[in-house]
Design a protein around this motif. Sequence first.
Motif, PDB file in Angstrom:
ATOM      1  N   GLY A 120      -0.018   0.204  23.233  1.00  0.00           N
ATOM      2  CA  GLY A 120       1.014  -0.708  22.733  1.00  0.00           C
ATOM      3  C   GLY A 120       0.586  -1.478  21.499  1.00  0.00           C
ATOM      4  N   LEU A 121      -0.266  -0.875  20.677  1.00  0.00           N
ATOM      5  CA  LEU A 121      -0.798  -1.536  19.492  1.00  0.00           C
ATOM      6  C   LEU A 121       0.113  -1.342  18.290  1.00  0.00           C
ATOM      7  CD1 LEU A 121      -4.496  -0.312  19.834  1.00  0.00           C
ATOM      8  CD2 LEU A 121      -3.538  -2.472  20.641  1.00  0.00           C
ATOM      9  N   ILE A 122      -0.052  -2.219  17.306  1.00  0.00           N
ATOM     10  CA  ILE A 122       0.639  -2.109  16.031  1.00  0.00           C
ATOM     11  C   ILE A 122      -0.419  -1.830  14.968  1.00  0.00           C
ATOM     12  CG2 ILE A 122       1.969  -3.351  14.286  1.00  0.00           C
ATOM     13  CD1 ILE A 122       3.191  -4.988  16.587  1.00  0.00           C
ATOM     14  N   LEU A 123      -0.187  -0.811  14.163  1.00  0.00           N
ATOM     15  CA  LEU A 123      -1.095  -0.462  13.078  1.00  0.00           C
ATOM     16  C   LEU A 123      -0.556  -1.052  11.780  1.00  0.00           C
ATOM     17  CD1 LEU A 123      -3.456   1.168  11.813  1.00  0.00           C
ATOM     18  CD2 LEU A 123      -1.880   3.125  11.692  1.00  0.00           C
ATOM     19  N   ILE A 124      -1.377  -1.853  11.116  1.00  0.00           N
ATOM     20  CA  ILE A 124      -1.019  -2.349   9.788  1.00  0.00           C
ATOM     21  C   ILE A 124      -1.692  -1.418   8.793  1.00  0.00           C
ATOM     22  CG2 ILE A 124      -1.249  -4.225   8.131  1.00  0.00           C
ATOM     23  CD1 ILE A 124      -1.026  -6.189  10.427  1.00  0.00           C
ATOM     24  N   TYR A 125      -0.873  -0.759   7.991  1.00  0.00           N
ATOM     25  CA  TYR A 125      -1.414   0.194   7.032  1.00  0.00           C
ATOM     26  C   TYR A 125      -0.574   0.191   5.765  1.00  0.00           C
ATOM     27  CZ  TYR A 125       2.046   3.581   8.909  1.00  0.00           C
ATOM     28  OH  TYR A 125       3.193   4.223   9.313  1.00  0.00           O
ATOM     29  N   TYR A 126      -0.873   1.102   4.871  1.00  0.00           N
ATOM     30  CA  TYR A 126      -0.229   1.123   3.568  1.00  0.00           C
ATOM     31  C   TYR A 126       0.982   2.032   3.609  1.00  0.00           C
ATOM     32  CZ  TYR A 126      -4.745  -0.847   2.378  1.00  0.00           C
ATOM     33  OH  TYR A 126      -5.855  -1.626   2.336  1.00  0.00           O
ATOM     34  N   SER A 127       2.059   1.578   3.002  1.00  0.00           N
ATOM     35  CA  SER A 127       3.321   2.310   3.120  1.00  0.00           C
ATOM     36  C   SER A 127       3.224   3.734   2.587  1.00  0.00           C
ATOM     37  CB  SER A 127       4.450   1.549   2.422  1.00  0.00           C
ATOM     38  OG  SER A 127       4.225   1.463   1.040  1.00  0.00           O
ATOM     39  N   MET A 128       2.311   3.994   1.664  1.00  0.00           N
ATOM     40  CA  MET A 128       2.197   5.353   1.130  1.00  0.00           C
ATOM     41  C   MET A 128       1.708   6.344   2.178  1.00  0.00           C
ATOM     42  SD  MET A 128      -1.056   5.104  -1.358  1.00  0.00           S
ATOM     43  CE  MET A 128      -2.668   4.654  -0.791  1.00  0.00           C
ATOM     44  N   TYR A 129       1.193   5.854   3.295  1.00  0.00           N
ATOM     45  CA  TYR A 129       0.697   6.730   4.355  1.00  0.00           C
ATOM     46  C   TYR A 129       1.710   7.003   5.455  1.00  0.00           C
ATOM     47  CZ  TYR A 129      -4.035   6.415   2.521  1.00  0.00           C
ATOM     48  OH  TYR A 129      -5.132   6.506   1.728  1.00  0.00           O
ATOM     49  N   TRP A 130       2.947   6.574   5.297  1.00  0.00           N
ATOM     50  CA  TRP A 130       3.893   6.702   6.404  1.00  0.00           C
ATOM     51  C   TRP A 130       4.101   8.147   6.822  1.00  0.00           C
ATOM     52  CZ3 TRP A 130       8.612   9.170   6.365  1.00  0.00           C
ATOM     53  CH2 TRP A 130       9.115   9.532   5.120  1.00  0.00           C
ATOM     54  N   LYS A 131       4.003   9.085   5.892  1.00  0.00           N
ATOM     55  CA  LYS A 131       4.154  10.495   6.263  1.00  0.00           C
ATOM     56  C   LYS A 131       2.940  11.026   7.018  1.00  0.00           C
ATOM     57  CE  LYS A 131       7.405  11.890   2.702  1.00  0.00           C
ATOM     58  NZ  LYS A 131       7.653  12.761   1.554  1.00  0.00           N
ATOM     59  N   SER A 132       1.815  10.339   6.913  1.00  0.00           N
ATOM     60  CA  SER A 132       0.610  10.758   7.630  1.00  0.00           C
ATOM     61  C   SER A 132       0.701  10.461   9.121  1.00  0.00           C
ATOM     62  CB  SER A 132      -0.619  10.043   7.064  1.00  0.00           C
ATOM     63  OG  SER A 132      -0.798  10.366   5.705  1.00  0.00           O
ATOM     64  N   PHE A 133       1.599   9.568   9.491  1.00  0.00           N
ATOM     65  CA  PHE A 133       1.757   9.185  10.892  1.00  0.00           C
ATOM     66  C   PHE A 133       3.215   9.358  11.306  1.00  0.00           C
ATOM     67  CE2 PHE A 133      -1.744   6.410   9.300  1.00  0.00           C
ATOM     68  CZ  PHE A 133      -2.775   7.013   9.995  1.00  0.00           C
ATOM     69  N   PRO A 134       3.714  10.596  11.339  1.00  0.00           N
ATOM     70  CA  PRO A 134       5.140  10.804  11.614  1.00  0.00           C
ATOM     71  C   PRO A 134       5.574  10.385  13.019  1.00  0.00           C
ATOM     72  CG  PRO A 134       3.968  12.900  11.610  1.00  0.00           C
ATOM     73  CD  PRO A 134       3.003  11.856  11.134  1.00  0.00           C
ATOM     74  N   SER A 135       4.626  10.276  13.944  1.00  0.00           N
ATOM     75  CA  SER A 135       5.004   9.884  15.308  1.00  0.00           C
ATOM     76  C   SER A 135       5.183   8.371  15.455  1.00  0.00           C
ATOM     77  CB  SER A 135       3.965  10.377  16.316  1.00  0.00           C
ATOM     78  OG  SER A 135       2.713   9.755  16.083  1.00  0.00           O
ATOM     79  N   LEU A 136       4.808   7.607  14.424  1.00  0.00           N
ATOM     80  CA  LEU A 136       4.949   6.152  14.492  1.00  0.00           C
ATOM     81  C   LEU A 136       6.273   5.714  13.879  1.00  0.00           C
ATOM     82  CD1 LEU A 136       1.416   4.871  13.363  1.00  0.00           C
ATOM     83  CD2 LEU A 136       2.294   5.121  15.693  1.00  0.00           C
ATOM     84  N   ALA A 137       6.857   4.675  14.454  1.00  0.00           N
ATOM     85  CA  ALA A 137       7.972   3.981  13.818  1.00  0.00           C
ATOM     86  C   ALA A 137       7.346   3.076  12.765  1.00  0.00           C
ATOM     87  CB  ALA A 137       8.748   3.168  14.843  1.00  0.00           C
TER      88      ALA A 137
END
Length: 191
Positions: A120-137
Motif C-alpha cells: 500500500g505504498l506510494i512511489l514519488i518519482y519523475y513524471s517522465m517515468y510514468w510509462k516505466s510503471f504501467p501497473s501504477l496509477a
Amino acid sequence: MALEFIDYPLESYFKNFVNNNFDITTEYMSGYLFEEPGYSFIKLMEDRHCCGMSPTHPLAMKKKITIDDLRGQKVLMYARGITRADDLLRDYITATAPDVEIIDIGHYGSSLPLRCELEGLILIYYSMYWKSFPSLATLPIDISMDFPIDIGLGYKLDSNQAVKQFIELAEEMFQVFRKKDSHPASRAERR
C-alpha cells in the motif's frame, strides 16, 4: 565520435563518471556533483514529481495528490543526497506533514510497483517515468512549493574537443527544438 549507452547501477553511476569511464552524463541526479570545481551541467529541460500507487489504493481515484493526501501514508522516494529536487521535496514533506513515513530507495527498480501493490505504498518519482510503471496509477503532485527536476548533460570542463562540440551541438539543437515547440502552429500540428 562513438555514442554508447551505458547502464550502471545508480550507486556507482557517478563514481564511474568521475573515474572517466564515460564522458557525458545525461542524468538529472547530478546536481550535487556539478557544484564541484571542474564539472559543468547544461540544463535542457525540467520534469516534475508525481505519485504512483496501486490502482486499488484509496487515493488512486483522485485527479491529483496534495500534501494533505500524503498525511499518514508511507511513501517511497530517493534517499537523501541523490538528487537536489528530491531532497527539497523531502524537506518540505517532513516540515509540512511530519506524519508521512518516507522510505528511502536508491533507484527506480522494477520491483517497486509490486511493493506499492503489496504494501500500500506510494512511489514519488519523475513524471517522465510514468510509462516505466504501467501497473501504477500515476497522479501529479499539487503542492504549494515547486521542486523542478533539472534534466540535461553533465561533463568535465577539461573534456576533449569532441565532447565539447557534442555539448554545444546538443544545446543548439535543444534551443531550435524549444523555439519550434513554442510556435503555436507546431503545437496544433501534433493534435
